[in-house]
Motif scaffolding. Sequence first.
Motif, PDB file in Angstrom:
ATOM      1  N   UNK A 166       1.001  -1.257  -0.069  1.00 34.19           N
ATOM      2  CA  UNK A 166      -0.045   0.127  -0.094  1.00 34.19           C
ATOM      3  C   UNK A 166       0.909   1.311   0.100  1.00 34.19           C
ATOM      4  N   UNK A 167       1.922   1.303   0.904  1.00 34.23           N
ATOM      5  CA  UNK A 167       2.991   2.452   0.907  1.00 34.23           C
ATOM      6  C   UNK A 167       3.568   2.636  -0.700  1.00 34.23           C
ATOM      7  N   UNK A 168       4.021   1.323  -1.088  1.00 37.57           N
ATOM      8  CA  UNK A 168       4.671   1.457  -2.562  1.00 37.57           C
ATOM      9  C   UNK A 168       3.721   2.031  -3.594  1.00 37.57           C
ATOM     10  N   UNK A 169       2.467   1.571  -3.238  1.00 39.80           N
ATOM     11  CA  UNK A 169       1.480   2.103  -4.340  1.00 39.80           C
ATOM     12  C   UNK A 169       1.247   3.693  -4.419  1.00 39.80           C
ATOM     13  N   UNK A 170       0.879   3.734  -2.978  1.00 37.88           N
ATOM     14  CA  UNK A 170       0.713   5.361  -2.630  1.00 37.88           C
ATOM     15  C   UNK A 170       1.981   6.119  -3.278  1.00 37.88           C
ATOM     16  N   UNK A 171       3.167   5.696  -2.929  1.00 33.04           N
ATOM     17  CA  UNK A 171       4.491   6.597  -3.441  1.00 33.04           C
ATOM     18  C   UNK A 171       4.527   6.647  -4.923  1.00 33.04           C
ATOM     19  N   UNK A 172       4.046   5.509  -5.519  1.00 35.37           N
ATOM     20  CA  UNK A 172       4.129   5.807  -7.206  1.00 35.37           C
ATOM     21  C   UNK A 172       3.030   6.748  -7.524  1.00 35.37           C
ATOM     22  N   UNK A 173       1.827   6.654  -6.961  1.00 37.05           N
ATOM     23  CA  UNK A 173       0.970   7.481  -7.441  1.00 37.05           C
ATOM     24  C   UNK A 173       1.185   8.951  -7.099  1.00 37.05           C
ATOM     25  N   UNK A 174       1.773   9.178  -6.027  1.00 32.43           N
ATOM     26  CA  UNK A 174       2.345  10.633  -5.877  1.00 32.43           C
ATOM     27  C   UNK A 174       3.277  11.030  -6.573  1.00 32.43           C
ATOM     28  N   UNK A 177       1.721  11.841  -9.973  1.00 28.48           N
ATOM     29  CA  UNK A 177       1.125  13.045  -9.995  1.00 28.48           C
ATOM     30  C   UNK A 177       2.075  14.415  -9.960  1.00 28.48           C
ATOM     31  N   UNK A 178       2.975  14.219  -9.263  1.00 30.47           N
ATOM     32  CA  UNK A 178       4.225  15.120  -9.358  1.00 30.47           C
ATOM     33  C   UNK A 178       4.828  15.200 -10.601  1.00 30.47           C
ATOM     34  N   UNK A 179       5.059  14.189 -11.270  1.00 30.40           N
ATOM     35  CA  UNK A 179       5.647  14.363 -12.716  1.00 30.40           C
ATOM     36  C   UNK A 179       4.711  14.764 -13.844  1.00 30.40           C
ATOM     37  N   UNK A 180       3.529  14.897 -13.640  1.00 31.12           N
ATOM     38  CA  UNK A 180       2.723  15.419 -14.418  1.00 31.12           C
ATOM     39  C   UNK A 180       2.598  16.808 -14.669  1.00 31.12           C
TER      40      UNK A 180
END
Length: 180
Positions: A166-174, A177-180
């Motif tokens: 869950x932490x890894x998935x949240x980290x990837x999604x953040x 979103x920052x790279x967009x």
Amino acid sequence: MIDPTIPRVSSMLLLDAEGKRIAVKYYTPEWSTVPAQSTFEKSVFAKTSRTTAARGEVDITLFDEVVVVFKFIGDLMFYIVGTQDENELILSQVLTGFCEAISLLLRGAVEKKTVLENLDLVLLAMDEIIDGGLILETDSTTIASRVTMRGAENETPLAEQTLSQAFASAKEQIARSLLK
């Protein structure tokens, strides 16, 4: 009886930079004992470790009446071994799928320490690629998704994830979103 035209793999080896065993699978009776396996691993390592061509790319050699397809990534040596009659391109594709799947599973950190920490994923990937010497899959994305038990949408529901997933998935999604 297995059709002799079906490509087969004799063994899969993952050795460290010193030629020591990290993860191996043998599928033929010629290396049925641990001393025979150890001797084979040492001789294959001695033959291929001096090669600089396979650093980052696949190389093929005929050694001791077997075809050895190998690739070095960081401090790891990946090997796929087949009989001398096997198609080298198929063995090369198996090796490429193995290396890329490990890279996907370890998020690009393909090094001895990370592999040892995630040895369960490496062994599962080996099992997803080869079963009893028969090639099951060579697509790295499919192998990685089967190992992590993710579906086609490649997202595990939050309720089924472990805390670290869950932490890894949240980290990837953040990060996305920052790279967009």
